[in-house]
Design an enzyme around this catalytic site. Structure first.
Site, PDB file in Angstrom:
ATOM      1  N   ASN A 220      -8.750 -10.222  11.197  1.00  9.71           N
ATOM      2  CA  ASN A 220      -8.500  -9.415  12.386  1.00  9.71           C
ATOM      3  C   ASN A 220      -7.880 -10.177  13.550  1.00  9.71           C
ATOM      4  OD1 ASN A 220      -9.525  -7.094  11.202  1.00  9.71           O
ATOM      5  ND2 ASN A 220     -11.614  -7.483  11.904  1.00  9.71           N
TER       6      ASN A 220
ATOM      7  N   ARG B   1      -3.442  -0.567  11.596  1.00  5.89           N
ATOM      8  CA  ARG B   1      -4.251  -1.538  10.861  1.00  5.89           C
ATOM      9  C   ARG B   1      -5.659  -1.631  11.447  1.00  5.89           C
ATOM     10  NH1 ARG B   1      -3.552  -7.456  11.301  1.00  5.89           N
ATOM     11  NH2 ARG B   1      -4.585  -8.462   9.528  1.00  5.89           N
TER      12      ARG B   1
ATOM     13  N   HIS C 195       1.520   0.183   4.960  1.00  5.23           N
ATOM     14  CA  HIS C 195       2.263  -1.071   5.087  1.00  5.23           C
ATOM     15  C   HIS C 195       3.738  -0.839   5.362  1.00  5.23           C
ATOM     16  CE1 HIS C 195      -0.937  -3.604   2.729  1.00  5.23           C
ATOM     17  NE2 HIS C 195      -1.277  -3.359   3.981  1.00  5.23           N
TER      18      HIS C 195
ATOM     19  N   HIS D 212      -9.157  -1.353   9.363  1.00  2.98           N
ATOM     20  CA  HIS D 212     -10.112  -2.451   9.387  1.00  2.98           C
ATOM     21  C   HIS D 212     -11.430  -2.043  10.023  1.00  2.98           C
ATOM     22  CE1 HIS D 212      -7.367  -6.134   8.540  1.00  2.98           C
ATOM     23  NE2 HIS D 212      -6.946  -5.064   7.882  1.00  2.98           N
TER      24      HIS D 212
END
Length: 323
Positions: free
Chosen positions: A96, A64, A193, A68
């Site tokens: 975050n 992730r 995911h 990001h």
């Protein structure tokens, strides 16, 4: 707690010819560190492996982190910079706060500075680490193009530009198009995911008073919705409550897509992929063919890794602060 072993880390390599194609404008190269730091990937791999053996949440958080980072200013490690009295950095932006795996990148950087000072950028560490957590969790292996430089700017306010769990497909496509990523990239990268966990706050609106006529999001499997309601009651006093995004959350596989077919996507943005004609057929293809998903995910990760690559950045000595 998921257990990782060096034996499981013997990758099933999917060779995509990425050594000669998909070069970025900054001329990334698979062999970038062959002379300056030939042990770089090995050092990062075993740092990530060790962390994952002691922290089951590390793989999902590192993957992730890469998403990001690349989605804000490009893949420049701006997500790693600490806030200062004059500036609130990306890592302290609301999306975050739950990353919490920065220590793994710090550890890898410390080892790399000892082995080959001033050579390996923090942005490349994140890109390699993201590949490694996927591979060690049972997913595909790909050759990471390297040579990124680290950025000097990081603003928490810019995290508003990250795709949100409430986005519909049109908004998701617009967000990905801005990064020169297509519809297939959107669906493939959403498969990340398959590793991960979400707190109730990211999907609770689907469970209570969804609309003026329906309490629960009608695209959600009713039995699954009732299960989530028990975990996320309203009001919810347990800030740590939530749901794994995939029923095999420690294994990188195509079960995420199978859950979408069953109406068991946790995020509204996930389930929307099976409700829109532009993405539904891709979801079905990945649900029916894991090898196809692995191939397309690896290809899309290389494309994502090329977003916003800097030519005039720096190689930080400490990933948390600019030189």
């Amino acid at each position: 707690m998921a257990v990782f072993s060096p034996r499981k880390f013997s990758f099933s390599i999917i060779f995509l010819g990425l050594m000669t194609v998909l070069r970025s404008q900054a001329a990334l190269d698979v062999h970038y560190y062959d002379r300056t730091c030939p042990e770089a990937e090995k050092i990062i791999r075993y740092t990530v492996l060790n962390a994952s053996m002691h922290d089951a949440k590390a793989p999902a958080r590192i993957l992730r982190m890469f998403f990001h980072d690349c989605f804000i200013r490009g893949c420049d490690a701006s997500v790693l910079l600490d806030s200062t009295p004059q500036n609130q950095a990306e890592k302290d932006g609301p999306p975050n706060i739950s990353l919490r795996a920065f220590y793994v990148i710090d550890d890898a950087k410390t080892k790399l500075e000892s082995a080959c000072p001033k050579a390996v950028s923090c942005a490349d560490i994140v890109a390699i680490a993201a590949r490694d957590v996927v591979a060690m969790s049972g997913g595909p292996f790909w050759n990471v193009l390297k040579g990124r430089k680290d950025g000097r700017i990081s603003k928490a306010s810019e995290t508003i530009n990250l795709p949100a769990p409430t986005f519909n497909v049109s908004t998701l496509i617009q967000s990905f198009t801005k990064r020169r990523l297509g519809v297939k990239d959107l669906v493939a990268l959403s498969g990340g995911h398959t590793l991960g966990f979400s707190h109730c706050s990211s999907f609770q609106a689907r469970l209570h008073n969804f609309s003026s006529v329906q309490d629960i999001d009608p695209t959600m499997n009713p039995e699954f919705a009732e299960t989530l309601k028990k975990k996320c009651p309203k009001p919810n006093k347990n800030g740590n409550a939530g749901q794994f995004l995939d029923s095999t959350a420690s294994t990188f596989d195509n079960n995420y897509y199978k859950q979408l077919l069953a109406g068991k996507g946790v995020f509204g943005s996930d389930q929307a992929l099976y409700s829109d004609y532009r993405t539904k057929w891709i979801v079905e293809s990945f649900a029916n063919d894991q090898s196809l998903f692995f191939k397309e995910f690896a290809t899309s990760m290389v494309k994502l890794g090329n977003v916003g690559v800097m030519e005039n950045g720096e190689v930080r000595l400490n990933c948390r602060v600019v030189n």
